[in-house]
Design an enzyme around this catalytic site. Structure first.
Site, PDB file in Angstrom:
ATOM      1  CD  GLU A 184      -2.573  -1.148   2.673  1.00  0.00           C
ATOM      2  OE1 GLU A 184      -3.514  -0.345   2.836  1.00  0.00           O
ATOM      3  OE2 GLU A 184      -2.186  -1.924   3.567  1.00  0.00           O
ATOM      4  NE  ARG A 232       3.890  -8.294  10.374  1.00  0.00           N
ATOM      5  CZ  ARG A 232       3.390  -7.080  10.588  1.00  0.00           C
ATOM      6  NH1 ARG A 232       2.086  -6.909  10.701  1.00  0.00           N
ATOM      7  NH2 ARG A 232       4.179  -6.041  10.691  1.00  0.00           N
ATOM      8  CE  LYS A 267       1.978   0.992   5.833  1.00  0.00           C
ATOM      9  NZ  LYS A 267       0.898   0.600   4.932  1.00  0.00           N
TER      10      LYS A 267
END
Length: 775
Positions: free
Chosen positions: A271, A486, A496
């Site tokens: 993204e 992950r 973020k």
């Protein structure tokens, strides 16, 4: 009672009581085994022999499609399938042919039904095999690998009984060699494997195609080829556990293969609303690396469906980081490339009764058990008109959404497919005021690009059902989603939102602050891309989430920089030293090797004058026991000069602080060897050096149990120390941003982009391996 009945039923198949009780704990398995046993009893009666029982247990435990249970049990009960080999072939056949009807003639041929292998055929096959290996058999006798004979005979007679083949091999070998003798009982001597020549570490780590290093390529590529054993081949999506097939699946897969030619296709779909971090490096290596390992291609696709949070700088930074890690996308695409197709499919979804326009507000959809939508069953025509109205801007934001009719793994019901947003898009401008969600967009973009392996992190597992459902609801090619764990690091935050909080609080300068673990920050700090790729290879591809210690990443950095960063000398806290008997009337140029361990890599020149500067910690007026550097009566060598200096006089300022030293020098070979050699600079450049430590004090700064006050309360006040007037030898004068050096005895350093003419700025990348107390 059901349990005793099932228990006796299972033990009647030959299972031990313990195994039967363990089976009963698995509801799905016990239900399937019970059904199989009852069906078999209808043919065989209440008594079932152990061999048949073993096959029934095998089919119940290994069959993925319960629809095929009755079909396979009928073959087992009728003794048409009577070996483990046949059962494995049967299970593979039904997995490869998910659609009805099954071609029974083809099935029976593939599973060896009715095939009879005679003892004479076994004898002939074994004899032919032994004849091929006769010289080696006679030479090695019973130390020969008999498994090789078994394997070749089995390959020649696929459906033969394995025990009969083994018996025949034993008999014919005995006939050829006779009984074993004492020498046959000795162990076969091990043949020493020829060791590959030691590859020069530098050469092995030189960058090659796709940014991988020669040694790392083998490591990472071997891992990724290993992962391929778990994955389906292109076009065989239906062999993946959990993959949902429809009557159209096989035709769609044929069309897919015609388009791709059986090529592996992956994608990296970030993204563009933030900067990539160390976890993304694993995703980049996995997606691009898996495609490369299998001679495939990888797309870089920006998921640009949320214009409110997307900025041009993020698109650029993401592309830069992919290239920096050494990867070149087959094609750069955007979700917005497909907005027209996605909209047309949304209309089709409504027409098929699989989506509806809803007016529940966002807050009503939150929580674990939101109320079902009262508009779920509204007429198709009404939803079509309302969706068109959404597209034309007749609803305000939050007033209407398009929702899909499905329940996801996590219990979430009817996820949103489209929402209203009056924000101009960076590529489409004001053309759209409705934008698709991730749940709607992701799988359809994968379908459009004919992705074969949609690799994503574990948190997207809850969306797998919607992934398959949506492709099948529209009858379009359905890729396979595969989740992996992950990669996280201790002493770090990578979200973020939290990085923005750190920036807002002034704890870090920006996304590329070298104390962060974003990729731009790691590049700025001086981490080589090869080191990050090597680290990802060491971590490996795991299903479980991996949280690593930062020092493991730093070790990979040192491995690369040790072979690639030329040496220079720098002094952080300087002490002026005057050599009173300097052996020349003017400064002397000293040739210093760029890499002392390999002088073939060249030299650089530094001046050596009567005034030099050393680290203040390299001198002590009153040295403690064990101190080996400069002190009264204790000379020290100067690196690369061939000279030893000895203290003559200490000069102090008004405050009593040592301001300079006077020393004399002699040739290093003209007397006793000093206990230590120290670095120094002469006629140096004045530079700024930034020394970094961990940003957080605790391993898990986001864990309330470890840091009750929140991650912002856990900041390390000593995470940055700026040395504004460090002295560096003039060999670095022409260095450019991101050039890397090893400052001898201090660590590895990289030129910061803040540098300007006349004032270089260096970031310490990592310290040396040596004990910091030696510096």
């Amino acid at each position: 009672m059901a349990i005793p009945d099932s228990l006796s039923l299972f033990t009647g198949l030959g299972l031990s009581e313990l195994k039967a009780r363990e089976t009963l704990k698995n509801t799905a398995l016990s239900a399937q085994l019970r059904e199989a046993a009852i069906q078999a009893q209808q043919t065989l009666g209440s008594t079932i022999d152990k061999a048949t029982g073993t096959l029934l247990y095998g089919v119940a435990s290994r069959l993925r499609d319960p629809r095929r249970l009755s079909f396979l049990v009928s073959y087992i009960a009728s003794k048409k399938i009577h070996t483990e080999l046949q059962l494995s072939a049967a299970l593979e056949y039904v997995r490869s042919h998910p659609l009805d009807p099954i071609n029974t003639a083809d099935f029976e041929q593939e599973c060896g039904v009715g095939v009879v292998v005679t003892p004479e055929q076994i004898e002939e096959a074994v004899e032919a095999t032994i004849n091929r290996h006769r010289p080696q058999l006679l030479a090695e006798r019973y130390r020969f690998n008999m498994g090789l004979l078994m394997g070749e005979a089995r390959a020649a007679l696929k459906w033969a009984d394995g025990k009969m083949i083994k018996h025949e091999v034993d008999m014919q070998v005995l006939h050829l060699l006779g009984p074993k003798m004492e020498a046959d009982l000795e162990k076969k001597p091990k043949v020493a494997k020829a060791r590959p020549e030691e590859i020069d570490r530098r050469t092995a780590k030189d960058v090659v195609e796709n940014g991988e290093t020669a040694s790392q390529t083998l490591s990472l590529m071997e891992q990724l080829r290993g992962e391929a054993l778990k994955f389906h081949k292109p076009g065989e999506n239906y062999k993946t556990p959990g993959y949902v097939t429809t009557p159209h699946t096989m035709d769609l897969l044929k069309q897919h293969l015609a388009i791709t030619g059986g090529q592996v296709r992956t994608r990296f779909p970030p993204e563009p609303n933030g900067i990539l971090h160390i976890g993304h490096a694993k995703a980049i290596n996995f997606n691009f690396g898996y495609a490369k390992a299998n001679n495939g291609i990888c797309f870089l696709r920006f998921d640009d469906t949320n214009p409110e949070k997307e900025e041009a700088k993020f698109f650029t930074a993401i592309s830069d980081m992919v290239a920096w890690l050494g990867y070149t996308p087959y094609k750069v695409t955007y979700a917005s490339d497909y907005f027209d197709q996605l909209y047309a499919w949304a209309v089709e979804l409504i027409r098929r009764g699989e989506a509806y326009v809803c007016h529940q507000r966002g807050e009503e959809l939150k929580g674990h058990n939101p109320l079902p939508s009262p508009w779920r069953d509204r007429p198709v025509e009404e939803s079509l008109l309302l969706f068109e109205a959404m597209r034309k801007g007749k609803f305000s934001e939050g007033e209407a959404t398009l929702r899909m009719k499905l329940v996801m793994e996590d219990g979430k019901m009817d996820p949103v497919a489209y929402r209203v947003k009056y924000t101009p898009h960076h590529r489409t401008g004001d053309r759209w005021c409705i934008y698709p969600t991730y749940d709607y967009t992701h799988c359809l973009c994968d379908s459009i690009e004919h992705i074969t392996h949609s690799l994503c992190t574990k948190e997207f597992q809850a969306r797998r059902s919607s992934y398959f459902w949506l492709c099948n609801a529209l009858d379009v090619y359905c890729p396979v989603q595969w989740e992996y764990g992950r990669l996280n690091l201790h002493y770090a935050v990578v979200s973020k939102r939290k990085i923005l909080q750190l920036v807002a609080a002034g704890a870090v300068r920006d996304w590329d602050d070298p104390r962060l673990f974003t990729l731009t920050a790691l590049r700025r700090r001086g981490f080589p891309p090869e080191a990050i790729n090597n680290f990802c290879a060491r971590v490996g591809v795991t299903v479980a989430q991996t949280t690593m210690e930062p020092h493991l990443l730093e070790a990979c950095v040192r491995d690369v920089l040790n072979d690639t960063a030329p040496r220079a000398m720098a002094v952080l806290e300087s002490l002026r030293v005057v050599i009173t008997n300097f052996p020349a009337a003017k400064p002397v140029d000293i040739q210093v090797p760029n890499f002392p361990a390999d002088e073939t890599k060249g030299f650089h020149q530094v001046p050596f004058a009567s005034v030099i500067f050393i680290e203040r910690t390299d001198f002590k007026e009153e040295p403690e026991p064990g101190y080996k550097r400069l002190a009264s009566g204790q000379p020290v060598g100067l690196r690369h000069t061939g000279y030893v200096i000895e203290l003559q006089r200490v000069l102090k300022g008004p405050s009593g602080c040592v301001e300079s030293l006077e020393v004399t020098c002699r040739r290093a070979d003209a007397g006793e060897k000093p206990k230590a050699f120290i670095h120094w600079v002469s006629q140096p450049l004045t530079c700024e050096i930034r020394l970094y430590e961990r940003l957080f004090q605790h391993k898990n700064p986001e864990d309330p149990a470890e840091v009750p006050g929140g991650f912002l309360s856990d900041l390390n006040p000593a995470s940055l120390k700026v040395v504004e007037a460090a002295l560096v030898d003039c060999s670095v004068a022409l260095a450019q941003p991101f050039d890397k050096f090893q400052f001898e005895r201090l660590g590895y350093f990289s030129v910061d982009p803040d540098s300007r003419p006349g004032k270089l700025v260096f970031n310490r990348t990592v310290t040396l391996k040596e004990d910091p107390g030696k510096v």
